[in-house]
Design a protein around this motif. Structure first.
Motif, PDB file in Angstrom:
ATOM      1  N   SER A 166       7.200   6.131  -0.309  1.00  5.20           N
ATOM      2  CA  SER A 166       6.306   7.020   0.435  1.00  5.20           C
ATOM      3  C   SER A 166       5.562   6.199   1.481  1.00  5.20           C
ATOM      4  O   SER A 166       4.630   5.442   1.149  1.00  5.20           O
ATOM      5  CB  SER A 166       5.320   7.706  -0.512  1.00  5.20           C
ATOM      6  OG  SER A 166       6.003   8.510  -1.457  1.00  5.20           O
ATOM      7  N   PHE A 167       5.987   6.310   2.734  1.00  2.05           N
ATOM      8  CA  PHE A 167       5.303   5.595   3.806  1.00  2.05           C
ATOM      9  C   PHE A 167       3.879   6.107   3.957  1.00  2.05           C
ATOM     10  O   PHE A 167       2.949   5.338   4.187  1.00  2.05           O
ATOM     11  CB  PHE A 167       6.069   5.760   5.118  1.00  2.05           C
ATOM     12  CG  PHE A 167       7.477   5.216   5.066  1.00  2.05           C
ATOM     13  CD1 PHE A 167       7.703   3.856   4.974  1.00  2.05           C
ATOM     14  CD2 PHE A 167       8.571   6.065   5.104  1.00  2.05           C
ATOM     15  CE1 PHE A 167       8.996   3.345   4.931  1.00  2.05           C
ATOM     16  CE2 PHE A 167       9.854   5.572   5.058  1.00  2.05           C
ATOM     17  CZ  PHE A 167      10.073   4.209   4.964  1.00  2.05           C
ATOM     18  N   GLY A 176       0.782  -1.224   0.000  1.00  2.00           N
ATOM     19  CA  GLY A 176       0.000   0.000   0.000  1.00  2.00           C
ATOM     20  C   GLY A 176       0.814   1.275   0.000  1.00  2.00           C
ATOM     21  O   GLY A 176       0.255   2.367   0.085  1.00  2.00           O
ATOM     22  N   MET A 177       2.156   1.152  -0.123  1.00  2.16           N
ATOM     23  CA  MET A 177       3.022   2.331  -0.112  1.00  2.16           C
ATOM     24  C   MET A 177       3.598   2.553  -1.514  1.00  2.16           C
ATOM     25  O   MET A 177       4.233   1.663  -2.091  1.00  2.16           O
ATOM     26  CB  MET A 177       4.160   2.158   0.895  1.00  2.16           C
ATOM     27  CG  MET A 177       3.694   2.039   2.333  1.00  2.16           C
ATOM     28  SD  MET A 177       5.072   1.850   3.515  1.00  2.16           S
ATOM     29  CE  MET A 177       5.706   0.228   3.042  1.00  2.16           C
ATOM     30  N   GLU A 196      12.064  12.670   4.580  1.00  2.24           N
ATOM     31  CA  GLU A 196      11.390  13.950   4.374  1.00  2.24           C
ATOM     32  C   GLU A 196       9.972  13.872   4.935  1.00  2.24           C
ATOM     33  O   GLU A 196       9.253  12.898   4.695  1.00  2.24           O
ATOM     34  CB  GLU A 196      11.348  14.288   2.878  1.00  2.24           C
ATOM     35  CG  GLU A 196      12.721  14.362   2.237  1.00  2.24           C
ATOM     36  CD  GLU A 196      12.654  14.466   0.728  1.00  2.24           C
ATOM     37  OE1 GLU A 196      11.529  14.514   0.185  1.00  2.24           O
ATOM     38  OE2 GLU A 196      13.716  14.481   0.078  1.00  2.24           O
ATOM     39  N   TRP A 197       9.610  14.919   5.660  1.00  2.00           N
ATOM     40  CA  TRP A 197       8.275  14.983   6.278  1.00  2.00           C
ATOM     41  C   TRP A 197       7.645  16.312   5.913  1.00  2.00           C
ATOM     42  O   TRP A 197       8.265  17.367   6.076  1.00  2.00           O
ATOM     43  CB  TRP A 197       8.406  14.814   7.790  1.00  2.00           C
ATOM     44  CG  TRP A 197       7.082  14.812   8.512  1.00  2.00           C
ATOM     45  CD1 TRP A 197       5.915  14.265   8.094  1.00  2.00           C
ATOM     46  CD2 TRP A 197       6.810  15.378   9.801  1.00  2.00           C
ATOM     47  NE1 TRP A 197       4.921  14.439   9.019  1.00  2.00           N
ATOM     48  CE2 TRP A 197       5.457  15.129  10.087  1.00  2.00           C
ATOM     49  CE3 TRP A 197       7.587  16.066  10.735  1.00  2.00           C
ATOM     50  CZ2 TRP A 197       4.853  15.542  11.263  1.00  2.00           C
ATOM     51  CZ3 TRP A 197       6.992  16.471  11.910  1.00  2.00           C
ATOM     52  CH2 TRP A 197       5.635  16.215  12.174  1.00  2.00           C
ATOM     53  N   TYR A 198       6.396  16.260   5.423  1.00  3.43           N
ATOM     54  CA  TYR A 198       5.655  17.451   5.032  1.00  3.43           C
ATOM     55  C   TYR A 198       4.357  17.492   5.832  1.00  3.43           C
ATOM     56  O   TYR A 198       3.279  17.134   5.337  1.00  3.43           O
ATOM     57  CB  TYR A 198       5.340  17.416   3.532  1.00  3.43           C
ATOM     58  CG  TYR A 198       6.562  17.221   2.666  1.00  3.43           C
ATOM     59  CD1 TYR A 198       7.325  18.305   2.258  1.00  3.43           C
ATOM     60  CD2 TYR A 198       6.956  15.941   2.256  1.00  3.43           C
ATOM     61  CE1 TYR A 198       8.453  18.130   1.468  1.00  3.43           C
ATOM     62  CE2 TYR A 198       8.077  15.750   1.474  1.00  3.43           C
ATOM     63  CZ  TYR A 198       8.821  16.846   1.079  1.00  3.43           C
ATOM     64  OH  TYR A 198       9.931  16.670   0.295  1.00  3.43           O
ATOM     65  N   LEU A 210      10.965   8.269   2.139  1.00  2.00           N
ATOM     66  CA  LEU A 210      12.380   7.915   2.215  1.00  2.00           C
ATOM     67  C   LEU A 210      12.960   7.969   0.806  1.00  2.00           C
ATOM     68  O   LEU A 210      12.360   7.466  -0.151  1.00  2.00           O
ATOM     69  CB  LEU A 210      12.537   6.498   2.786  1.00  2.00           C
ATOM     70  CG  LEU A 210      13.919   5.836   2.655  1.00  2.00           C
ATOM     71  CD1 LEU A 210      14.930   6.516   3.566  1.00  2.00           C
ATOM     72  CD2 LEU A 210      13.820   4.336   2.968  1.00  2.00           C
ATOM     73  N   ARG A 211      14.152   8.570   0.672  1.00  2.00           N
ATOM     74  CA  ARG A 211      14.860   8.596  -0.604  1.00  2.00           C
ATOM     75  C   ARG A 211      16.224   7.935  -0.433  1.00  2.00           C
ATOM     76  O   ARG A 211      16.916   8.171   0.563  1.00  2.00           O
ATOM     77  CB  ARG A 211      15.055  10.033  -1.104  1.00  2.00           C
ATOM     78  CG  ARG A 211      13.777  10.751  -1.468  1.00  2.00           C
ATOM     79  CD  ARG A 211      14.089  12.146  -2.015  1.00  2.00           C
ATOM     80  NE  ARG A 211      12.895  12.932  -2.230  1.00  2.00           N
ATOM     81  CZ  ARG A 211      12.213  12.958  -3.379  1.00  2.00           C
ATOM     82  NH1 ARG A 211      12.647  12.236  -4.420  1.00  2.00           N
ATOM     83  NH2 ARG A 211      11.135  13.699  -3.499  1.00  2.00           N
ATOM     84  N   LEU A 212      16.617   7.137  -1.422  1.00  2.00           N
ATOM     85  CA  LEU A 212      17.921   6.489  -1.450  1.00  2.00           C
ATOM     86  C   LEU A 212      18.546   6.705  -2.822  1.00  2.00           C
ATOM     87  O   LEU A 212      17.835   6.750  -3.837  1.00  2.00           O
ATOM     88  CB  LEU A 212      17.794   4.979  -1.187  1.00  2.00           C
ATOM     89  CG  LEU A 212      17.179   4.549   0.147  1.00  2.00           C
ATOM     90  CD1 LEU A 212      16.944   3.045   0.143  1.00  2.00           C
ATOM     91  CD2 LEU A 212      18.085   4.943   1.302  1.00  2.00           C
TER      92      LEU A 212
END
Length: 735
Positions: free
Chosen positions: A458-459, A389-390, A517-519, A465-467
């Motif tokens: 995208s949790f 679901g992510m 990253e958090w928005y 999270l980016r890698l």
């Protein structure tokens, strides 16, 4: 305070039912600035100071000199752009653009120089690092007049064709050409009139400036005591041409998780030439040694601008002169005859030398040229989907590059070093072939394969999270690839030369990045990232010892840098590929707008970021002759408070960078150069007074931060610069 104009205008319109668009702009800017500074060329390690027979100290770090003065710079910039775009159909668009830019900088410096010849010390003290902290010496107070005119013209043209035959394919072709020339040849001058005197020096503390004081009475203010010394004209005409062709295609095939496929080709050609245009180097030191009196009418009182230092001292008044009048005096019959008498040489010797070189007329010297051609191709693809679901996204691809390098030029061949009568601090150089350069040429190729992988998970819609893992390549500055060599400093305590390196390889990096990253809201960002880089063939400017044969017609005794009866040891500065290094770090970022506050307060916001970085190749100040350390690595922090509401736009920003190694080996001692911690406040405010007009005020370096560089130890201040704050005010109109 000086007021200077700054203008900008832009006009655009569409025609032919919106199929044709034109945009043009013109800008003009003039800026006058004055920078007061104290500079020291460097500290020489492993030095013996005091009389040769009874030295005061051995194996110490000794300052080379100290200059204090003010540089004024008058800069103008004129720019114009023109863009035409034509879309005959919805699928096809053509764009043609052109640019012209003219930049001119006219800088002039009046300074007082104090030379610290190690053998002339009469007293000195050192600290625990064996660095000179104070000294008294017999020498000369040098009144220095220098300046340079840099005038660069840039022309650029481009063509772009964009084709979208359907919703799946997007193709772009680009062709660009540019030419930039800095016509600075023969427009730089350096001249010195000196006064014999004793003086003293005290090194800087943590918060003050290095000090020079104790000059003989009248030495800095009496024009009748001035003696002739160095004079010369130099400068370079530098031209660079760049041509680039690119073809890029994006294709959306609609194949399940494969969203987009990209591929393309690229060819880039860079061609750079460097032509020195100088007065004959043999006339630069005709008067070296302070052998004759200068015309007192040339000299007048001068007071530099304030250094703004909290403690420490430097002379606040000395003499200045006009360099062009000085050149005319040196080539006059009376001055030439006076030098002949002082040197006990036949009358007419100096005049004949000037006649042969046409005085200080600047002529073309041995030059160099480098051409670099890069052929590249790439392919990558975007993939996306869901897991548990992510949503996830991956970009994977690679780039292949093939590079051809051709470099050539001429360089002088040094054949001898001759002592200068009356001046034990300097040599004259003698060159083969009557100063006609010999050709040097080089050709090489290399290729690189550069894969890349980027992923995002995208949790939640607001948390991701980016890698990334990828290889990159950084090419040498094209001027560093020139094969020629120039002889920079010819002094008993300092023999230096500098040149390029046609065998220089690009440095390659293997990179790994990760970020969260958090928005939490539409106007808020919180992120943290870590990175790790392994860099191979890192490029540093470093000095290496090279031996040069000399005829030694002047019978210079063996010792110091004269390592044999017919051999001199030079420190040669070249860009060199060093060993591998690792860099790792942490980046933090915050952006938030207080739009949840009531009324007028809802326009406020903040932005802050910080970078913390470490390397396994830090400079060890306890080791003399460190061959490799990472340059430019240092922590930084930035913070901004801003306001946007009701037609008001304002910001206050603070930018700080912590101490870092700027240059591994610089100056006559081949010593490191560090930049001290530096923090600067900038601000701006703008108000829309009508729907079509805005007034604005901008300020830079509001609290007058000082820029300071040091040697390996913090009290070895090399540069102390007082830029002062700068303000811009104006009106913007839109129609």
């Amino acid at each position: 305070m000086k007021f200077t104009p700054q203008l900008f205008g832009l006009l655009s319109d569409t025609f032919a039912d919106g199929k044709l668009g034109l945009l043009g702009s013109v800008s003009y800017q003039r800026r006058k600035a004055a920078v007061t500074s104290i500079t020291t060329d460097g500290y020489i390690p492993n030095t013996t100071v005091g009389p040769t027979a009874t030295p005061l100290f051995t194996n110490v770090y000794a300052p080379r000199n100290q200059n204090v003065g003010t540089t004024t710079d008058d800069r103008t910039r004129l720019g114009a752009t023109l863009v035409a775009q034509y879309a005959p159909t919805d699928e096809l668009t053509f764009t043609v653009d052109g640019l012209f830019n003219r930049f001119k900088s006219d800088s002039r410096t009046n300074a007082l120089g104090s030379w610290f010849e190690p053998s002339s010390y009469t007293a000195a003290t050192i600290d625990g690092n064996r660095s000179i902290t104070s000294l008294t010496t017999n020498g000369n107070a040098d009144f220095i007049a220098s300046g340079a005119v840099r005038e660069t013209k840039t022309y650029k043209g481009g063509f772009n064709a964009e084709w979208r035959p359907n919703d799946q394919v997007h193709m772009v072709f680009d062709a660009t050409w540019s030419r930039a020339k800095n016509a600075g040849g023969g427009k730089t001058y350096f001249a010195v009139i000196g006064t014999p005197t004793s003086y003293s020096f005290t090194a800087a503390g943590d918060d003050d400036i290095p000090s020079t004081f104790g000059y003989d009475a009248g030495a800095l203010t009496d024009p009748s005591r001035g003696k002739t010394h160095i004079a010369g004209i130099s400068g370079n005409d530098v031209t660079e041409k760049v041509t680039e062709y690119r073809w890029n295609t994006d294709w959306k095939p609609g194949w399940g998780i494969i969203d987009t496929i990209r591929f393309g080709l690229n060819r880039t050609s860079r061609d750079k030439s460097n032509v020195p245009i100088t007065s004959d180097p043999n006339v630069g030191c005709v008067y070296c040694g302070y052998a004759t009196s200068a015309d007192p009418a040339l000299l007048s009182p001068y007071s530099p601008n304030s250094l703004g230092a909290s403690s420490g001292s430097a002379p606040t008044q000395f003499l200045k002169f006009d360099a062009n009048r000085y050149f005319a005096f040196l080539t006059s019959a009376s001055a030439a005859a006076a030098l002949d008498r002082a040197r006990n040489q036949p009358v007419g010797t100096t005049a004949a030398l000037y006649a042969a070189s046409n005085g200080y007329a600047a002529t073309r010297q041995p030059s160099n040229r480098v051409r670099e051609i890069v052929y590249a191709s790439y392919a990558d693809m975007d993939l996306d989907g869901d897991v548990a679901g992510m949503p996830w996204f991956v970009n994977v691809g690679a780039r292949y590059e093939y590079t051809e390098l051709v470099s050539g030029g001429q360089q002088l061949l040094l054949t001898d070093l001759l002592p200068v009568p009356g001046d034990p601090t300097i040599y004259n150089g003698v060159y083969a072939n009557n100063r006609v350069g010999v050709s040097v040429n080089s050709r090489s190729t290399y290729n690189n394969f550069l894969p890349n992988l980027n992923a995002k998970l995208s949790f939640t819609p607001k948390f991701q999270l980016r890698l990334a893992a990828y290889k990159t390549l950084t090419r040498p500055a094209i001027g560093d690839l020139a094969p020629s060599l120039s002889y920079d400093t010819l002094r008993p305590a300092t023999l230096t030369a500098s040149g390029g390196n046609p065998n220089l390889k690009p440095y390659r990096a293997t990179n790994y990045d990760a970020s969260l990253e958090w928005y939490p809201t539409s106007t808020t960002t919180l992120s943290a990232a870590v990175f790790h880089k392994t860099i191979d063939d890192f490029i540093v400017q470093s000095f290496g010892e090279e031996l040069f044969p000399i005829a030694n017609a002047g019978n210079i005794p063996v010792g110091g840098l004269i390592v044999g009866q017919n051999t001199a040891k030079f420190s040669v500065r070249r860009p060199r590929n060093a060993q591998s290094l690792k860099v790792k770090g942490l980046e933090l970022n915050l952006v938030h707008t207080f739009d949840w506050l009531p009324g007028v307060l809802s326009g406020f916001g903040v932005q802050a970021n910080a970078t913390f970085v470490k390397t396994n190749r830090e400079f060890d100040v306890t080791q003399v002759g460190t061959s490799f350390a990472a340059e430019g690595i240092g922590n930084s922090q930035n913070a901004t408070v801003f306001y946007e509401k009701y037609g008001i736009s304002a910001r206050m920003a603070y930018n700080r960078r912590e101490r870092f190694l700027q240059t591994l080996a610089g100056g006559p001692g081949n010593e490191p150069v560090f930049v001290r911690d530096y923090g600067q406040f900038d601000g701006s405010a703008a108000v829309n007074v009508t729907p079509f007009a805005q007034v604005f005020l901008e300020g830079t370096n509001l609290f007058n931060a000082k820029y300071i560089t040091t040697g390996r130890f913090n009290n070895q201040v090399l540069t102390y610069q007082n830029f002062g704050p700068r303000y811009d005010a104006g009106v913007r109109f839109s129609f």
